[in-house]
Design a protein around this motif. Sequence first.
Motif, PDB file in Angstrom:
ATOM      1  N   ARG A 100       0.838  -1.206   0.000  1.00  0.00           N
ATOM      2  CA  ARG A 100       0.000   0.000   0.000  1.00  0.00           C
ATOM      3  C   ARG A 100       0.878   1.263   0.000  1.00  0.00           C
ATOM      4  O   ARG A 100       0.600   2.227  -0.710  1.00  0.00           O
ATOM      5  CB  ARG A 100      -0.897   0.040   1.235  1.00  0.00           C
ATOM      6  N   CYS A 101       1.910   1.250   0.806  1.00  0.00           N
ATOM      7  CA  CYS A 101       2.795   2.423   0.885  1.00  0.00           C
ATOM      8  C   CYS A 101       3.519   2.632  -0.430  1.00  0.00           C
ATOM      9  O   CYS A 101       3.646   3.763  -0.908  1.00  0.00           O
ATOM     10  CB  CYS A 101       3.798   2.253   2.018  1.00  0.00           C
ATOM     11  N   LYS A 102       3.989   1.548  -1.012  1.00  0.00           N
ATOM     12  CA  LYS A 102       4.715   1.686  -2.278  1.00  0.00           C
ATOM     13  C   LYS A 102       3.797   2.225  -3.370  1.00  0.00           C
ATOM     14  O   LYS A 102       4.171   3.150  -4.103  1.00  0.00           O
ATOM     15  CB  LYS A 102       5.302   0.332  -2.680  1.00  0.00           C
ATOM     16  N   GLN A 103       2.582   1.647  -3.460  1.00  0.00           N
ATOM     17  CA  GLN A 103       1.613   2.113  -4.480  1.00  0.00           C
ATOM     18  C   GLN A 103       1.324   3.602  -4.324  1.00  0.00           C
ATOM     19  O   GLN A 103       1.243   4.335  -5.305  1.00  0.00           O
ATOM     20  CB  GLN A 103       0.283   1.356  -4.326  1.00  0.00           C
ATOM     21  N   ALA A 104       1.142   4.028  -3.078  1.00  0.00           N
ATOM     22  CA  ALA A 104       0.761   5.423  -2.817  1.00  0.00           C
ATOM     23  C   ALA A 104       1.985   6.332  -2.688  1.00  0.00           C
ATOM     24  O   ALA A 104       1.834   7.524  -2.409  1.00  0.00           O
ATOM     25  CB  ALA A 104      -0.086   5.494  -1.553  1.00  0.00           C
ATOM     26  N   GLU A 105       3.170   5.739  -2.854  1.00  0.00           N
ATOM     27  CA  GLU A 105       4.433   6.490  -2.744  1.00  0.00           C
ATOM     28  C   GLU A 105       4.552   7.212  -1.402  1.00  0.00           C
ATOM     29  O   GLU A 105       4.958   8.374  -1.325  1.00  0.00           O
ATOM     30  CB  GLU A 105       4.584   7.469  -3.913  1.00  0.00           C
ATOM     31  N   ILE A 106       4.179   6.489  -0.342  1.00  0.00           N
ATOM     32  CA  ILE A 106       4.339   7.007   1.020  1.00  0.00           C
ATOM     33  C   ILE A 106       5.579   6.333   1.612  1.00  0.00           C
ATOM     34  O   ILE A 106       5.625   5.106   1.713  1.00  0.00           O
ATOM     35  CB  ILE A 106       3.122   6.676   1.904  1.00  0.00           C
ATOM     36  N   PRO A 107       6.589   7.096   2.013  1.00  0.00           N
ATOM     37  CA  PRO A 107       7.750   6.471   2.647  1.00  0.00           C
ATOM     38  C   PRO A 107       7.329   5.784   3.956  1.00  0.00           C
ATOM     39  O   PRO A 107       6.456   6.294   4.664  1.00  0.00           O
ATOM     40  CB  PRO A 107       8.687   7.658   2.951  1.00  0.00           C
ATOM     41  N   ILE A 108       7.959   4.646   4.236  1.00  0.00           N
ATOM     42  CA  ILE A 108       7.590   3.881   5.431  1.00  0.00           C
ATOM     43  C   ILE A 108       8.834   3.461   6.205  1.00  0.00           C
ATOM     44  O   ILE A 108       9.777   2.902   5.646  1.00  0.00           O
ATOM     45  CB  ILE A 108       6.705   2.661   5.069  1.00  0.00           C
ATOM     46  N   ALA A 109       8.821   3.768   7.497  1.00  0.00           N
ATOM     47  CA  ALA A 109       9.863   3.314   8.424  1.00  0.00           C
ATOM     48  C   ALA A 109       9.236   2.237   9.292  1.00  0.00           C
ATOM     49  O   ALA A 109       8.275   2.497  10.018  1.00  0.00           O
ATOM     50  CB  ALA A 109      10.355   4.473   9.287  1.00  0.00           C
ATOM     51  N   ALA A 110       9.760   1.014   9.198  1.00  0.00           N
ATOM     52  CA  ALA A 110       9.179  -0.109   9.942  1.00  0.00           C
ATOM     53  C   ALA A 110      10.092  -0.534  11.085  1.00  0.00           C
ATOM     54  O   ALA A 110      11.323  -0.463  10.966  1.00  0.00           O
ATOM     55  CB  ALA A 110       8.932  -1.286   9.004  1.00  0.00           C
ATOM     56  N   VAL A 111       9.483  -0.944  12.187  1.00  0.00           N
ATOM     57  CA  VAL A 111      10.246  -1.495  13.324  1.00  0.00           C
ATOM     58  C   VAL A 111       9.719  -2.897  13.611  1.00  0.00           C
ATOM     59  O   VAL A 111       8.569  -3.206  13.276  1.00  0.00           O
ATOM     60  CB  VAL A 111      10.117  -0.604  14.589  1.00  0.00           C
ATOM     61  N   VAL A 112      10.546  -3.746  14.243  1.00  0.00           N
ATOM     62  CA  VAL A 112      10.136  -5.148  14.402  1.00  0.00           C
ATOM     63  C   VAL A 112       9.096  -5.341  15.505  1.00  0.00           C
ATOM     64  O   VAL A 112       8.288  -6.264  15.442  1.00  0.00           O
ATOM     65  CB  VAL A 112      11.334  -6.104  14.624  1.00  0.00           C
ATOM     66  N   GLY A 113       9.109  -4.505  16.550  1.00  0.00           N
ATOM     67  CA  GLY A 113       8.077  -4.584  17.580  1.00  0.00           C
ATOM     68  C   GLY A 113       8.139  -5.852  18.421  1.00  0.00           C
ATOM     69  O   GLY A 113       9.158  -6.541  18.488  1.00  0.00           O
ATOM     70  N   GLY A 114       6.996  -6.181  19.046  1.00  0.00           N
ATOM     71  CA  GLY A 114       6.937  -7.281  20.016  1.00  0.00           C
ATOM     72  C   GLY A 114       6.929  -8.652  19.371  1.00  0.00           C
ATOM     73  O   GLY A 114       6.631  -8.817  18.189  1.00  0.00           O
ATOM     74  N   GLY A 115       7.239  -9.638  20.203  1.00  0.00           N
ATOM     75  CA  GLY A 115       7.307 -11.038  19.787  1.00  0.00           C
ATOM     76  C   GLY A 115       7.999 -11.758  20.918  1.00  0.00           C
ATOM     77  O   GLY A 115       9.109 -11.376  21.280  1.00  0.00           O
ATOM     78  N   TYR A 116       7.335 -12.761  21.481  1.00  0.00           N
ATOM     79  CA  TYR A 116       7.813 -13.312  22.758  1.00  0.00           C
ATOM     80  C   TYR A 116       7.901 -14.824  22.788  1.00  0.00           C
ATOM     81  O   TYR A 116       7.978 -15.412  23.856  1.00  0.00           O
ATOM     82  CB  TYR A 116       6.897 -12.820  23.903  1.00  0.00           C
ATOM     83  N   ARG A 117       7.892 -15.473  21.615  1.00  0.00           N
ATOM     84  CA  ARG A 117       7.952 -16.935  21.641  1.00  0.00           C
ATOM     85  C   ARG A 117       9.216 -17.394  22.356  1.00  0.00           C
ATOM     86  O   ARG A 117      10.297 -16.848  22.147  1.00  0.00           O
ATOM     87  CB  ARG A 117       7.937 -17.496  20.217  1.00  0.00           C
ATOM     88  N   GLN A 118       9.054 -18.421  23.158  1.00  0.00           N
ATOM     89  CA  GLN A 118      10.195 -18.934  23.920  1.00  0.00           C
ATOM     90  C   GLN A 118      11.245 -19.559  23.008  1.00  0.00           C
ATOM     91  O   GLN A 118      12.434 -19.551  23.314  1.00  0.00           O
ATOM     92  CB  GLN A 118       9.738 -19.962  24.961  1.00  0.00           C
TER      93      GLN A 118
END
Length: 306
Positions: free
Chosen positions: A265-283
């Motif tokens: 969606r961001c690429k189509q609309a030419e919106i720059p996107i900064a992504a972070v990995v965020g949460g995730g807690y699997r043992q």
Amino acid sequence: MLPLVYHPIYSQLELPAEHRYPISKYRRLYQYLIDEMKLDQQDGILFYQPEAIGADELKSLHHPDYIEALFNNTLPAAKMRRIGFPWSHQLIKRTLMSTAGTRLTVDLASQHGIGIHLSGGYHHAHHDFGSGFCLVNDLAFAAKYALTLDNIDKVMIVDCDVHQGDGTATLLSDDDSIITFSVHCDKNFPARKPASDIDLALPKHTTTNDYLETFEIILNLALAQHQPDFIIYDAGVDIHQHDELGYFDVCLDGIYRRDHLVLSRCKQAEIPIAAVVGGGYRQDHQQLVELHAQLIQAAITVYRSE
Ligand SMILES: [Zn+2]
């Protein structure tokens, strides 16, 4: 070109043996990208290392007294318990570096259209207290920073971590230039969920198809209504069916499809996107890393032609 931001300090934190935070996941993810996915410059991948921000830079976002107490180890014990990490110099250094990393990712995304931070997403940090493993709100910090860059007047934070982005919501509640959008489980931490600009609260055991169908509709509406010119994306993988702290039934491929949806969606609309990995807690930390790697895989697919 796909810029990735990483620093070894992200996983350099001594924790008690039984601590549930998977601190090694950042180093493991970095290694996975190199050893298993064989990513290198030929794939258009470039790694960047941030330089730590200064504590004073945080005092316009957080209460100066909170920042002082946090950095001088004078927070009351109850406030440290709410954060969930034992205090250490390393914890503070790591926090300054992670916050810098999300800001650097914003810079890189503004230049290249995309940037991914192999840390970040500390959305439970509020104005004058931290909680849920979050000391400083890097998402709010980076969103305010993005507004200082040329041609960025409206930022949207799309927070897909399974936990609601309560700290981000309260920190940015009176900022009309930053739209907060949280997709989360209605019966999960935090118990109190202050309103984001857009909250999509889904029930426990939401399946992959229900999650993606609902999210796509609301994402499209949100983009059409607010027309952001920059997006910060928290790609938390604690929506996975086997995550110990999440209650959704979303599979591995569902995470890939979610990340692919947001990025395309961001690429189509030419919106720059900064992504972070965020949460995730699997043992099982290796399986956890595979979940986080979906974001990078999706980015390679979407931005391949760049
Ligand atoms: Zn979470």
